[in-house]
Enzyme design. Structure first.
Site, PDB file in Angstrom:
ATOM      1  N   LYS A  79     -18.578  -5.485   7.482  1.00  0.00           N
ATOM      2  CA  LYS A  79     -17.330  -6.217   7.744  1.00  0.00           C
ATOM      3  C   LYS A  79     -16.766  -5.808   9.098  1.00  0.00           C
ATOM      4  CE  LYS A  79     -14.839  -6.451   3.422  1.00  0.00           C
ATOM      5  NZ  LYS A  79     -13.545  -6.088   2.854  1.00  0.00           N
ATOM      6  N   HIS A 104       0.844  -1.201   0.000  1.00  0.00           N
ATOM      7  CA  HIS A 104       0.000   0.000   0.000  1.00  0.00           C
ATOM      8  C   HIS A 104       0.884   1.258   0.000  1.00  0.00           C
ATOM      9  CE1 HIS A 104      -3.095  -2.606   2.336  1.00  0.00           C
ATOM     10  NE2 HIS A 104      -3.603  -2.404   1.133  1.00  0.00           N
ATOM     11  N   ARG A 130      -1.966  -6.427  -8.280  1.00  0.00           N
ATOM     12  CA  ARG A 130      -0.893  -7.340  -7.903  1.00  0.00           C
ATOM     13  C   ARG A 130      -0.756  -8.487  -8.895  1.00  0.00           C
ATOM     14  NH1 ARG A 130      -3.153  -7.781  -1.944  1.00  0.00           N
ATOM     15  NH2 ARG A 130      -4.960  -7.376  -3.239  1.00  0.00           N
TER      16      ARG A 130
END
Ligand code: ADP
Length: 157
Positions: A40, A16, A89
């Site tokens: 969440k 990050h 990624r």
């Protein structure tokens, strides 16, 4: 240009941080937005995540951190950002990111999504991998900033 970098950052990793630094080189401003999802339950509460990021971005010009609940495009509009910055990624990120980008574009065509490809040596890093390593007492200092590594040790020890 002003970029919004949204995410859960639960917790912030060097992956990050690399994206934040490279974003700061490209754009005038980067606003890191810690999006809170009421559905969440995060590992680190919002205040802790904001503190971790604030420490890690110290001295980086044009970078700030905020929290936001709701739609990313609303957050982008509220903060006058021109674009949404995200990282890629691997192929597995691509499908998910493409879906989000299309969704955001369907909600607001003025806000572009911009992707940066992860630094190869950070491509294995994710918040969940870091937590998995920390849970079993593994070393995380090469994966996350010092403050985060300390918080992880405190949490799992
Ligand atoms: P979210 O829950 O929104 O996916 P994350 O905190 O997991 O939030 O990720 C935020 C953004 O940072 C995503 O675009 C993700 O692809 C990117 N990212 C995550 N890990 C890395 C990494 N190791 N290198 C570069 N970018 C990353």
């Amino acid at each position: 240009m002003k970029a919004l970098y949204p995410g859960s950052f639960d917790p912030l990793t060097f992956g990050h941080l690399d994206l934040i630094k490279r974003g700061a080189n490209l754009f005038d401003e980067v606003v890191v937005a810690v999006l809170t999802n009421p559905a969440k339950a995060p590992t680190f509460d919002l205040d802790t995540r904001i503190t971790q990021i604030t420490k890690a971005i110290e001295g980086l010009k044009g970078v700030s951190v905020i929290s936001f609940e709701g739609l990313t495009v609303d957050c982008a509009r509220a903060n006058n950002t021109d674009l949404i910055l995200r990282g890629l990624r691997a192929m597995s990120d691509f499908e998910y990111e493409l879906q989000i980008a299309h969704t955001n574009r369907s909600l607001d065509t003025q806000i572009e999504s911009v992707f940066l490809v992860t630094e190869a040596h950070h491509s294995f890093l994710s918040s969940s991998v870091v937590k998995e390593v920390a849970r079993f007492g593994g070393e995380t200092s090469h994966m996350v900033p010092e403050g985060v590594a300390l918080d992880l040790r405190r949490l799992f020890n």
